[in-house]
Design a protein around this motif. Structure first.
Motif, PDB file in Angstrom:
ATOM      1  N   GLY A  32       0.790  -1.212   0.000  1.00 49.30           N
ATOM      2  CA  GLY A  32       0.000   0.000   0.000  1.00 49.30           C
ATOM      3  C   GLY A  32       0.828   1.271   0.000  1.00 49.30           C
ATOM      4  O   GLY A  32       0.387   2.322   0.478  1.00 49.30           O
ATOM      5  N   ILE A  33       2.047   1.190  -0.556  1.00 45.36           N
ATOM      6  CA  ILE A  33       2.940   2.347  -0.597  1.00 45.36           C
ATOM      7  C   ILE A  33       2.759   3.067  -1.932  1.00 45.36           C
ATOM      8  O   ILE A  33       2.851   2.440  -2.986  1.00 45.36           O
ATOM      9  N   PRO A  34       2.502   4.372  -1.915  1.00 45.35           N
ATOM     10  CA  PRO A  34       2.380   5.117  -3.180  1.00 45.35           C
ATOM     11  C   PRO A  34       3.656   4.979  -4.007  1.00 45.35           C
ATOM     12  O   PRO A  34       4.769   5.023  -3.474  1.00 45.35           O
ATOM     13  N   THR A  66      18.838  -4.278   2.159  1.00 39.91           N
ATOM     14  CA  THR A  66      18.069  -3.375   3.022  1.00 39.91           C
ATOM     15  C   THR A  66      18.467  -1.921   2.836  1.00 39.91           C
ATOM     16  O   THR A  66      17.619  -1.021   2.850  1.00 39.91           O
ATOM     17  N   LYS A  67      19.764  -1.670   2.610  1.00 44.30           N
ATOM     18  CA  LYS A  67      20.279  -0.304   2.524  1.00 44.30           C
ATOM     19  C   LYS A  67      19.583   0.493   1.433  1.00 44.30           C
ATOM     20  O   LYS A  67      19.281   1.687   1.607  1.00 44.30           O
ATOM     21  N   ARG A  68      19.305  -0.128   0.314  1.00 44.25           N
ATOM     22  CA  ARG A  68      18.690   0.590  -0.803  1.00 44.25           C
ATOM     23  C   ARG A  68      17.311   1.133  -0.428  1.00 44.25           C
ATOM     24  O   ARG A  68      16.916   2.218  -0.859  1.00 44.25           O
ATOM     25  N   PHE A  69      16.580   0.375   0.393  1.00 47.60           N
ATOM     26  CA  PHE A  69      15.269   0.841   0.833  1.00 47.60           C
ATOM     27  C   PHE A  69      15.380   1.838   1.985  1.00 47.60           C
ATOM     28  O   PHE A  69      14.565   2.762   2.080  1.00 47.60           O
ATOM     29  N   GLU A  70      16.363   1.643   2.836  1.00 40.83           N
ATOM     30  CA  GLU A  70      16.583   2.613   3.908  1.00 40.83           C
ATOM     31  C   GLU A  70      16.822   4.003   3.319  1.00 40.83           C
ATOM     32  O   GLU A  70      16.233   5.000   3.768  1.00 40.83           O
ATOM     33  N   LEU A  71      17.684   4.071   2.312  1.00 44.56           N
ATOM     34  CA  LEU A  71      18.013   5.355   1.694  1.00 44.56           C
ATOM     35  C   LEU A  71      16.806   5.943   0.972  1.00 44.56           C
ATOM     36  O   LEU A  71      16.543   7.149   1.051  1.00 44.56           O
ATOM     37  N   LEU A  72      16.071   5.095   0.249  1.00 46.61           N
ATOM     38  CA  LEU A  72      14.905   5.570  -0.491  1.00 46.61           C
ATOM     39  C   LEU A  72      13.813   6.058   0.455  1.00 46.61           C
ATOM     40  O   LEU A  72      13.237   7.136   0.246  1.00 46.61           O
ATOM     41  N   PHE A  73      13.514   5.280   1.487  1.00 47.14           N
ATOM     42  CA  PHE A  73      12.436   5.638   2.410  1.00 47.14           C
ATOM     43  C   PHE A  73      12.775   6.916   3.171  1.00 47.14           C
ATOM     44  O   PHE A  73      11.900   7.733   3.442  1.00 47.14           O
ATOM     45  N   GLU A  74      14.031   7.077   3.510  1.00 45.08           N
ATOM     46  CA  GLU A  74      14.437   8.290   4.205  1.00 45.08           C
ATOM     47  C   GLU A  74      14.285   9.511   3.293  1.00 45.08           C
ATOM     48  O   GLU A  74      13.774  10.554   3.721  1.00 45.08           O
ATOM     49  N   ILE A  78       9.010   7.785   3.443  1.00 38.53           N
ATOM     50  CA  ILE A  78       8.049   6.690   3.335  1.00 38.53           C
ATOM     51  C   ILE A  78       7.995   5.950   4.664  1.00 38.53           C
ATOM     52  O   ILE A  78       9.020   5.462   5.166  1.00 38.53           O
ATOM     53  N   ALA A  79       6.818   5.869   5.240  1.00 39.05           N
ATOM     54  CA  ALA A  79       6.631   5.189   6.523  1.00 39.05           C
ATOM     55  C   ALA A  79       6.193   3.753   6.264  1.00 39.05           C
ATOM     56  O   ALA A  79       5.005   3.467   6.067  1.00 39.05           O
ATOM     57  N   ALA A  80       7.150   2.861   6.208  1.00 39.51           N
ATOM     58  CA  ALA A  80       6.874   1.447   5.957  1.00 39.51           C
ATOM     59  C   ALA A  80       8.002   0.624   6.578  1.00 39.51           C
ATOM     60  O   ALA A  80       9.107   1.132   6.767  1.00 39.51           O
ATOM     61  N   PRO A  81       7.725  -0.639   6.924  1.00 40.30           N
ATOM     62  CA  PRO A  81       8.750  -1.495   7.541  1.00 40.30           C
ATOM     63  C   PRO A  81       9.855  -1.852   6.544  1.00 40.30           C
ATOM     64  O   PRO A  81       9.650  -2.708   5.675  1.00 40.30           O
ATOM     65  N   VAL A  82      10.979  -1.214   6.662  1.00 39.32           N
ATOM     66  CA  VAL A  82      12.060  -1.363   5.684  1.00 39.32           C
ATOM     67  C   VAL A  82      12.465  -2.822   5.504  1.00 39.32           C
ATOM     68  O   VAL A  82      12.543  -3.322   4.369  1.00 39.32           O
TER      69      VAL A  82
END
Length: 225
Positions: A32-34, A66-74, A78-82
């Protein structure tokens, strides 16, 4: 005459960019992430940068997932469980595979001329599944996956493991085909063998080596070596 063919997988035999995009949009939809083309483009940029860092030995393979999503979400707040999203994204890769048109036939042709080996930095579980799903397996003599070899392309030790792992290996008979100058071209140079850049869009400015826009051109270049 060349009779030993070392081939990269992603962006050489498989349309990895298409697979990556399809996986990204599907995974984000599941959570459910835009999502948008802009966000995907930025993810691709981050991911590619981390894989280049892996080639230089600056980051461990396990960190990338995991790092690629950590950087993107930051960056996009994006508020989602990385960790959960990263694991789902990785698992989904197994079920999405888009071989380039003519890839299997290209491998069949090469296998009639000699031995064909895959040389890849991709994750072992994913690459093996993709080889099976794409119908490549009957034409291959084997696979060298950095995760199993213990060294990443373009480390010279990866090249040496390939050389040691192939019976009757002769450098003058080998040719390497891949899409990356930093990974494939450099590793081929360190292995002391001929290299052909797979570049459907054309070789980048400043590259003076052999380049093929399609598999037919790759075969013609092999024939001249």
């Amino acid at each position: 005459m060349k009779n030993l063919f070392l081939l990269d997988m992603d962006e050489t035999l498989l349309d990895f960019r298409r697979t990556e995009r399809e996986n990204f949009f599907a995974t984000f939809s599941d959570f459910g992430i835009p999502v948008s083309d802009e966000v995907f483009a930025r993810f691709h940029e981050i991911n590619d940068g981390l894989w280049k860092a892996l080639e230089r030995g600056e980051v461990a393979r396990g960190e990338i997932l995991t790092k690629r999503f950590e950087l993107l979400f930051e960056e996009y707040r994006i508020a989602a469980p990385v960790e959960t999203v990263a694991q789902a994204f990785f698992r989904n890769y197994e079920h999405i595979c888009h071989p380039y048109d003519g890839a299997a036939e290209f491998l069949r042709t090469l296998s009639s001329r000699g031995k064909v080996w895959i040389v890849t930095n991709g994750a072992a579980v994913i690459q093996k599944r993709h080889i099976a799903d794409a119908g490549f397996a009957p034409y291959l003599s084997g696979v060298f996956i950095s995760e199993e070899v213990g060294y990443n392309k373009p480390d010279v030790r990866f090249a040496r493991c390939v050389e040691a792992g192939i019976a009757d290996y002769k450098r003058e008979n080998a040719v390497w085909l891949g899409d990356s100058l930093t990974s494939d071209c450099t590793c081929a140079e360190r292995a002391g063998i001929d290299f052909v850049l797979y570049a459907p869009a054309g070789a980048p400015e400043g590259y003076a080596g052999d380049a093929a826009r399609d598999y037919a051109e790759a075969l013609r270049l092999f024939d001249r070596m």
